[in-house]
Each structure stands twice: as C-alpha cells, then as structure tokens.
Design a protein around this motif. Sequence first.
Motif, PDB file in Angstrom:
ATOM      1  N   UNK A 138       0.809  -1.237   0.000  1.00 37.35           N
ATOM      2  CA  UNK A 138       0.000   0.000   0.000  1.00 37.35           C
ATOM      3  C   UNK A 138       0.835   1.276   0.000  1.00 37.35           C
ATOM      4  N   UNK A 139       2.170   1.153   0.026  1.00 40.67           N
ATOM      5  CA  UNK A 139       3.000   2.352   0.056  1.00 40.67           C
ATOM      6  C   UNK A 139       3.870   2.422  -1.200  1.00 40.67           C
ATOM      7  N   UNK A 140       4.370   3.593  -1.483  1.00 47.33           N
ATOM      8  CA  UNK A 140       5.214   3.813  -2.649  1.00 47.33           C
ATOM      9  C   UNK A 140       6.635   3.331  -2.369  1.00 47.33           C
ATOM     10  N   UNK A 141       7.233   2.646  -3.363  1.00 46.57           N
ATOM     11  CA  UNK A 141       8.604   2.157  -3.250  1.00 46.57           C
ATOM     12  C   UNK A 141       9.537   3.090  -3.986  1.00 46.57           C
ATOM     13  N   UNK A 142      10.634   3.442  -3.344  1.00 46.85           N
ATOM     14  CA  UNK A 142      11.608   4.352  -3.928  1.00 46.85           C
ATOM     15  C   UNK A 142      12.411   3.649  -5.020  1.00 46.85           C
ATOM     16  N   UNK A 143      13.092   4.381  -5.893  1.00 47.66           N
ATOM     17  CA  UNK A 143      13.909   3.755  -6.948  1.00 47.66           C
ATOM     18  C   UNK A 143      14.980   2.852  -6.349  1.00 47.66           C
ATOM     19  N   UNK A 144      15.289   1.793  -7.069  1.00 43.81           N
ATOM     20  CA  UNK A 144      16.277   0.824  -6.586  1.00 43.81           C
ATOM     21  C   UNK A 144      16.926   0.144  -7.784  1.00 43.81           C
ATOM     22  N   UNK A 145      17.852  -0.740  -7.495  1.00 45.72           N
ATOM     23  CA  UNK A 145      18.539  -1.506  -8.527  1.00 45.72           C
ATOM     24  C   UNK A 145      18.220  -2.983  -8.371  1.00 45.72           C
ATOM     25  N   UNK A 146      17.963  -3.644  -9.488  1.00 47.81           N
ATOM     26  CA  UNK A 146      17.694  -5.073  -9.512  1.00 47.81           C
ATOM     27  C   UNK A 146      18.830  -5.747 -10.282  1.00 47.81           C
ATOM     28  N   UNK A 147      19.370  -6.823  -9.738  1.00 49.28           N
ATOM     29  CA  UNK A 147      20.507  -7.531 -10.326  1.00 49.28           C
ATOM     30  C   UNK A 147      20.041  -8.878 -10.862  1.00 49.28           C
ATOM     31  N   UNK A 148      20.430  -9.170 -12.089  1.00 47.49           N
ATOM     32  CA  UNK A 148      20.105 -10.450 -12.714  1.00 47.49           C
ATOM     33  C   UNK A 148      21.416 -11.145 -13.092  1.00 47.49           C
ATOM     34  N   UNK A 149      21.896 -12.108 -12.284  1.00 46.89           N
ATOM     35  CA  UNK A 149      23.111 -12.850 -12.656  1.00 46.89           C
ATOM     36  C   UNK A 149      22.857 -13.754 -13.855  1.00 46.89           C
ATOM     37  N   UNK A 150      23.813 -13.776 -14.779  1.00 44.05           N
ATOM     38  CA  UNK A 150      23.767 -14.654 -15.948  1.00 44.05           C
ATOM     39  C   UNK A 150      25.120 -15.329 -16.060  1.00 44.05           C
ATOM     40  N   UNK A 151      25.203 -16.587 -15.623  1.00 46.55           N
ATOM     41  CA  UNK A 151      26.490 -17.267 -15.627  1.00 46.55           C
ATOM     42  C   UNK A 151      27.466 -16.555 -14.711  1.00 46.55           C
TER      43      UNK A 151
END
Length: 468
Positions: A138-151
Amino acid sequence: MPADAAAPVAPTPPTSDAEGEADAPLVAPREATAAERRRERIDAVRRRVVRVLRAIGDVVQPLGWVLIATAVLVWWLAFAYGWREFLVIAAVITVTLIISLGFLFGRTTYEIGLDLTRTRVVVGERAVGGLMLANRTPRTLLPSEVILPVGAGRGVFQVPRLAPDEEHEEVFAIPTTTRGVLSVGPVSVRRGDPLGLFERAHDRRQAVDLYVHPQTTALEGLSLGHLRDLEGLPVQHLARDDVSFHALREYQPGDDLRHVHWKSTARVGEVMVRQYEETRRSHFVVGLSTLPDEYREAAEFELAISVAGSIGLRALRDSRVLDARTQQGPLRSLSSRRFLDELSMLGHSRARLGGIVALAGGIAAHAPDAAVVVLVTGSRTDAAELRLACSRLPLGVRALAVVADTRVDAPALQRIGEADVVTVGALDQLPRAVRKVLSWARARGCRVAPRAPLHRRRRSSRAFSLST
C-alpha cells in the motif's frame, strides 16, 4: 591419407619397464592414488574457501575495504603510541562501519517474475527474456537496482519509483558464445548504505537454467551401418523365437511347444519345431573421448562434441538405439533434447580415466551387442592408439573413427586396422566425410541389402541399410 598412417614404423630400441609403462596408453580406468585423492580433497576445500571469500567480497565495496583497513591501522597506532586523537578517529570510523552494516538488513517488497522465451538455444543464438517487477504494497517504493546474474556475469536494471499496484517490465537478451549451461538468476534487489561501503543483494526468485547446445549439422540421407528392425531385415543369427521363419529342426529340451510344426511332426514321426532368424534394431554407439591431452586446443574439443552430436542426432532420427558414452560414463540419449542437454554440460575427464583406448574398452564391456561404433577424438591421438582402440571393440562391429583437427581444410579418409578413420577440420566437412566413407565402403565391395520378402516382413521399415 596422412603420412603417419602410410609410412612404415621404424623399429625402436628396447626400453625399460618403467619407460614402457609411461609411454603406453592407458587401456582402462584405474583407481585414484593416495596423492590424487589428497589433491582432489585439497581442491574441494580450496573451492569452498574461494566461494566464501567471494561472498564476502560481494558485500564489502572498495570504499568499505579502505575504511576497514584504515580503522585497523588507526586502532593499532592509538594503542601502540597512546595517542588519544587516533583513538577518537578509530572509534568514529568503527561506528560508521557498524551503522552502515545496519542498512544491509531488511526485506524487499517487490513481486518479481522472470520469464525466458526459450530455455534451450544453440551457440551463437540470443536468448530473450523478460523481467517483471510489481509493487503490491500500500505504500510507494523508492527507486532501486535489480541484479540479474547470468552465468559469471550479471545485468543491472534501474527500477523507477513505483506507486502501489504499479508494474515495471525490463526486456533483456543474452548472447551465447560458448557451449554450456548458464544459470539465469536468482533475481535479487540490491540493498546498501548511503555511503556505498557495503552492498547486499536479496534473492527474490529461483534461478533458471539456460542450456546452450553445441552446433550440429544435418546428415540427410547419410546413414551408417545396419538397420535391423524388429519387423524388418533379418540377420544371420538363428533364434528360437522371432518373426522371420528360417527352417524346421528337431525338438530340443527347452524349446517352446508353441513353435511345434504338427504337420511335419506327423509326417516325419519326430517332433519338429520352427527355427527363426534373429531380427533386432541397430545398436548404435557414439564414443566421445573427453581426455584433454588428446586435443590440441579448446576449439578441437568443441568440434568433437559437435561431430558426436550430429552423428547421434542422425541415429535418433533413424529410430535406432543410441548409446552415447565418454570416459566418465554414459550420456542420457533417450531423446534429441536430452542428448543435447548432456552435451551442453560435458567437460573434460581426469587423466586417470584414460583416453580413447580406455573408452573403447568401456564400450566393449557395456555394449557387446553394438552394431555400429563411432569413436570421436582429437588430433593428438596417433594411429597406434586408434588401431589399439578399434581392436578392443566387439568382434564384427562396424567401426568408424572421427578425428577433429582444426588445421585441415578438407576431410581426409584412411583405413586403420578394421576401421575407417576420417579427419575433419570444421563441422560443415562432416557430411562430405561421411559420404566418402559410404562411397569407399561400396568401392570395397559393400552392397545395399535387399528388402525382406513380404511373407517375412510385417510392416517392415522402408529405410535401407548398408551391409557388408
């Protein structure tokens, strides 16, 4: 024909037993010595230590290492020389590090979905996928970084500010340059302190395996060996029970009474039973040597894997029983996809498991009824080892050896012992090489076997075979 196969071998002076054992090829796998077992245990411990250190290194950033080293140095100076100024500085740095560590704890509230359009690609193709992030709070999420490992690498995505029930999608493409199995994920959200001293990625989704299959080529119309189907062509072995009738003979203890021919029994006065010609499907074996010493470079090993994959796929398309083996054991090859998956995970074997000779011995032990055996190896395997390997195969088997040598520009064909040996320098040379083998076999007197008569064939396979 290469010079090493045509030129006579000069006599060599006698050597000692120790030298002979060192030069002779390993014909069978052997038990690991105490030194080898100790070295393997040390390697296992080293890998675990490296894994722990890498995990710590992923959390502590370069600036964090600088502050940690500075804190240790200042604490030592403060206690060594009794300087109160250094004591205050050390305390401030330590408190800063402890406060920064507190930012690593906590949970992220993104709902993350990872989707790959294809989980199996060929080397050189791109795997396209999508990453969906949603804010279900129900609350706003601030900007962030998402990491996707590939090998061994990773992709970093910047997630903007998300209002409640808002979604954000990222589309990505994974280039593939080498064969293998890439672990895509787990997707994680990066957490860290404002100073950039520490950083932690919180996993939010399980990883997905991306199989990068080796390149293969189609061998259209190029089938090796005999096609002995349960409802097709008979062989010369006699059996008590089959579908292809051969002759009548006298009853022997143990014969099935269902095969008694009563009219002939009444006429002759003795119990007569039917005798059949054995018919069976072709047992096709592909043996791929994974000993690194037999390959001049990594490209040769990849070429050998592609050759084995192409020949194995052709055997599966011909509805044959495929048995693919390496020094490390059998490869699952019930279907084309499973077979290619096994080739994607394939690596080098240990030296104590032997080379092409030991592989041939394993094939003879585990596949004694093989009809066709194809051995694939590298350019460092000499003619003597190939001759010895082919001699260890089951008697009467049709043997073909394929040597991967990236230095040759055109396929070469030679005869070593009872086997045809072809050398290819690229995957596109394989169809021409197989065509040369078939042409050479016909020139030596081979013929195409006729189809079985109608009264001896029940829904017989229409494919025709090459028999000697």
